[in-house]
Design an enzyme around this catalytic site. Structure first.
Site, PDB file in Angstrom:
ATOM      1  N   GLY A   1       0.755  -1.239   0.000  1.00 35.34           N
ATOM      2  CA  GLY A   1       0.000   0.000   0.000  1.00 35.34           C
ATOM      3  C   GLY A   1       0.785   1.287   0.000  1.00 35.34           C
ATOM      4  O   GLY A   1       0.194   2.360  -0.162  1.00 35.34           O
TER       5      GLY A   1
ATOM      6  N   GLU B   1       3.833  -6.825   1.693  1.00 36.07           N
ATOM      7  CA  GLU B   1       3.327  -7.180   0.361  1.00 36.07           C
ATOM      8  C   GLU B   1       3.338  -5.961  -0.558  1.00 36.07           C
ATOM      9  O   GLU B   1       2.304  -5.560  -1.091  1.00 36.07           O
ATOM     10  CB  GLU B   1       1.887  -7.716   0.485  1.00 36.07           C
ATOM     11  CG  GLU B   1       1.727  -8.884   1.431  1.00 36.07           C
ATOM     12  CD  GLU B   1       0.260  -9.206   1.747  1.00 36.07           C
ATOM     13  OE1 GLU B   1      -0.631  -8.393   1.428  1.00 36.07           O
ATOM     14  OE2 GLU B   1       0.013 -10.281   2.320  1.00 36.07           O
ATOM     15  N   PRO B   2       4.493  -5.351  -0.785  1.00 40.08           N
ATOM     16  CA  PRO B   2       4.517  -4.157  -1.634  1.00 40.08           C
ATOM     17  C   PRO B   2       4.360  -4.537  -3.113  1.00 40.08           C
ATOM     18  O   PRO B   2       4.915  -5.532  -3.573  1.00 40.08           O
ATOM     19  CB  PRO B   2       5.904  -3.571  -1.383  1.00 40.08           C
ATOM     20  CG  PRO B   2       6.752  -4.769  -1.084  1.00 40.08           C
ATOM     21  CD  PRO B   2       5.852  -5.737  -0.347  1.00 40.08           C
ATOM     22  N   GLY B   3       3.594  -3.748  -3.830  1.00 43.01           N
ATOM     23  CA  GLY B   3       3.448  -3.979  -5.263  1.00 43.01           C
ATOM     24  C   GLY B   3       3.840  -2.728  -6.027  1.00 43.01           C
ATOM     25  O   GLY B   3       4.900  -2.623  -6.628  1.00 43.01           O
ATOM     26  N   ARG B   4       2.973  -1.713  -5.933  1.00 41.45           N
ATOM     27  CA  ARG B   4       3.175  -0.460  -6.645  1.00 41.45           C
ATOM     28  C   ARG B   4       4.541   0.162  -6.358  1.00 41.45           C
ATOM     29  O   ARG B   4       5.205   0.671  -7.248  1.00 41.45           O
ATOM     30  CB  ARG B   4       2.074   0.512  -6.198  1.00 41.45           C
ATOM     31  CG  ARG B   4       2.010   1.809  -6.987  1.00 41.45           C
ATOM     32  CD  ARG B   4       1.025   2.773  -6.299  1.00 41.45           C
ATOM     33  NE  ARG B   4      -0.262   2.178  -6.037  1.00 41.45           N
ATOM     34  CZ  ARG B   4      -1.287   2.191  -6.888  1.00 41.45           C
ATOM     35  NH1 ARG B   4      -1.167   2.786  -8.045  1.00 41.45           N
ATOM     36  NH2 ARG B   4      -2.432   1.619  -6.564  1.00 41.45           N
TER      37      ARG B   4
ATOM     38  N   ARG C   1      -5.814   2.804 -15.885  1.00 39.10           N
ATOM     39  CA  ARG C   1      -5.793   3.583 -14.638  1.00 39.10           C
ATOM     40  C   ARG C   1      -6.464   4.964 -14.746  1.00 39.10           C
ATOM     41  O   ARG C   1      -7.231   5.331 -13.856  1.00 39.10           O
ATOM     42  CB  ARG C   1      -4.362   3.700 -14.095  1.00 39.10           C
ATOM     43  CG  ARG C   1      -3.744   2.337 -13.737  1.00 39.10           C
ATOM     44  CD  ARG C   1      -2.433   2.454 -12.960  1.00 39.10           C
ATOM     45  NE  ARG C   1      -2.656   3.034 -11.664  1.00 39.10           N
ATOM     46  CZ  ARG C   1      -2.435   4.296 -11.351  1.00 39.10           C
ATOM     47  NH1 ARG C   1      -1.918   5.120 -12.244  1.00 39.10           N
ATOM     48  NH2 ARG C   1      -2.698   4.742 -10.150  1.00 39.10           N
TER      49      ARG C   1
ATOM     50  N   CYS D   1     -13.776   3.110 -28.599  1.00 40.33           N
ATOM     51  CA  CYS D   1     -15.061   3.805 -28.726  1.00 40.33           C
ATOM     52  C   CYS D   1     -15.729   3.995 -27.372  1.00 40.33           C
ATOM     53  O   CYS D   1     -16.762   3.392 -27.067  1.00 40.33           O
ATOM     54  CB  CYS D   1     -15.961   3.023 -29.669  1.00 40.33           C
ATOM     55  SG  CYS D   1     -15.132   2.736 -31.228  1.00 40.33           S
TER      56      CYS D   1
HETATM   57  C1  LIG Z   1      -3.008  -5.174  -4.027  1.00 40.34           C
HETATM   58  C2  LIG Z   1      -2.522  -5.758  -2.771  1.00 40.34           C
HETATM   59  C3  LIG Z   1      -1.236  -5.473  -2.298  1.00 40.34           C
HETATM   60  C4  LIG Z   1      -0.301  -4.512  -2.989  1.00 40.34           C
HETATM   61  O1  LIG Z   1      -0.682  -3.192  -2.859  1.00 40.34           O
HETATM   62  P1  LIG Z   1       0.282  -2.026  -3.384  1.00 40.34           P
HETATM   63  O2  LIG Z   1      -0.464  -0.797  -3.137  1.00 40.34           O
HETATM   64  O3  LIG Z   1       0.539  -2.284  -4.821  1.00 40.34           O
HETATM   65  O4  LIG Z   1       1.536  -2.108  -2.576  1.00 40.34           O
HETATM   66  C5  LIG Z   1      -0.811  -6.116  -1.153  1.00 40.34           C
HETATM   67  N1  LIG Z   1      -1.618  -6.987  -0.499  1.00 40.34           N
HETATM   68  C6  LIG Z   1      -2.866  -7.283  -0.912  1.00 40.34           C
HETATM   69  C7  LIG Z   1      -3.677  -8.233  -0.161  1.00 40.34           C
HETATM   70  C8  LIG Z   1      -3.354  -6.678  -2.062  1.00 40.34           C
HETATM   71  O5  LIG Z   1      -4.596  -6.961  -2.480  1.00 40.34           O
END
Ligand SMILES: *Cc1c(COP(=O)(O)O)cnc(C)c1O
Length: 421
Positions: free
Chosen positions: A239, A275-278, A314, A346
């Protein structure tokens, strides 16, 4: 240091010219920088130096096998939300012992696959899911390691659609039901309680909501331990926000986030999971697109580009801002113009930005949309029968196409007309 920058007047990803990639691979195309992915992962993991942590990269942010493989080699685990993502993480060589399985709607077949692989833990989001997981595990003669994802009822997240930690969101076990859920889990022969999980949202640009959630959950961990449960892991989710563009407010640095988390959890003897993604992938990728037409409207000019909402959703989905630049550095004499940048799909929603100032452009110019490495290619579709956008990974002076652009014939081959029609 930014790994997407002008060199001799041409935007590069590391040492590879984006003009060359646009020419050789065609547009639209996503381009990722291995150096940026590496730096982001190392900076994030480094923020917890001295603590026992598992950084389980959130696969859904960018699930390309090459990206997963690179992160896996750096020591990343994986947070997966489907059987498909589990298969990707395992295929990329991420050990099952570093994989956590999140998501509100896990199906028995997905649970079975994860148990068979031997993943680290399931983040269980409801009592019915707990019962279903128990049934699968008992059937397999196994015990499923679980955390409950609890919903701490805090407000966070850069947009309504990516806020997940409020009581009204579908995510997690309700705060008031958490202790009863653990008590129930302790009775089940197919379940082994190992931790607590929380994930409050995405693109969070301040520390306060994280701190509030950690403090609430720390209290819960102490109560659960007092009730006799063994809580070895505290999963704080992902997050952490990223800057979208040079004028955007800067979210906390990973080092600041790490210092806050370390302090807030110092009294708990737990292994931390993140759990970092972004934060890892967002600014490690760009989307290249070519201007097809410059169209004069009644009262505005449009850049009609060859990328569309099916490639990068997005802006349409979250009103997201992406910094956009021409890949050839404009001359100081080039006039500035206001444009709406739109795709060919479209839908009026197929708009990347409205009335933004750019150097004057002509058809054939290539533009780069920054900060497109997370929640970009993964959300791409084939609406308007536009082939899935390809992906390229750059490292130093090399590049490789890591997802092909399908041919229209290949798309059509997956469909059929019944003989009785
Ligand atoms: C989407 C998600 C993440 C990653 O969130 P980011 O904002 O990309 O870091 C981590 N944990 C869970 C459960 C998610 O659904």
């Amino acid at each position: 240091m930014r790994h997407f920058d002008y060199k001799d007047g041409v935007m590069h990803a590391e040492d590879v010219s984006l003009a060359r990639i646009a020419q050789e691979v065609g547009t639209p195309v996503y381009v990722y920088s291995a150096a940026t992915l590496t730096r982001h992962f190392n900076v994030f993991a480094g923020a917890f130096e001295g603590r026992d942590v598992l950084v389980a990269y959130s696969v859904k942010a960018n699930s390309n096998l090459a990206v997963l493989s690179l992160l896996g080699k750096l020591g990343a685990g994986a947070d997966v939300v489907s059987g498909g993502e589990l298969a990707r993480a395992l295929t990329a060589g991420i050990p099952a012992s570093k994989i956590v399985f999140s998501g509100v709607g896990k199906k028995p077949a997905e649970m079975r696959a994860a148990l068979k692989a031997g993943i680290r833990m399931f983040n269980v989001e409801s009592e019915p899911e707990l019962e279903a997981l128990n049934a699968v595990a008992v059937d397999m003669g196994m015990r499923a390691p679980i955390s409950f994802r609890v919903n701490p009822d805090v407000t966070a997240g850069g947009h309504e659609k990516i806020s997940t930690g409020k009581a009204e969101n579908k995510f997690g076990v309700a705060w008031s039901a958490a202790e009863a859920a653990y008590a129930r889990a302790a009775e089940l022969p197919g379940i082994e309680i190992v931790g607590v999980d929380v994930h409050i949202g995405s693109q969070i640009d301040e520390l306060a909501p994280f701190k509030a959630a950690i403090e609430k959950v720390s209290g819960l961990i102490e109560r659960l331990r007092a009730a006799g449960h063994s809580i070895k892991m505290f999963d704080i989710g992902g997050g952490l926000g990223i800057p979208y563009g040079s004028n955007a407010p800067a979210p906390p640095l990973p080092s600041e986030y790490g210092a806050m988390v370390k302090e807030a959890t110092a009294h708990l003897d737990v292994q931390m999971v993140f759990e970092p993604g972004r934060m890892i992938a967002g600014n490690a990728g760009v989307l290249l697109s070519t201007v097809t037409y410059v169209k004069r409207g009644e009262n505005r000019d449009f850049l009609i580009v060859d990328a569309a909402m099916n490639d990068l959703i997005r802006p349409a989905l979250y009103d997201a801002y992406h910094e956009i630049e021409p890949i050839i550095a404009p001359k100081p004499t080039t006039p500035q113009k206001l444009y709406d940048v739109v795709g060919p799909v479209c839908e009026s929603g197929d708009t990347f930005t409205k009335q933004r100032e750019f150097p004057q452009m002509v058809s054939g110019d290539v533009i780069v949309m920054h900060s497109a490495g997370a929640y970009g290619a993964v959300q791409a579709g084939q609406y308007n029968t536009r082939p899935l956008v390809p992906e390229v990974l750059v490292s130093g002076d090399r590049y490789a196409v890591v997802r092909d652009r399908p041919l229209v014939e290949e798309i059509l081959k997956t469909e059929s007309v019944p003989s009785w029609l």
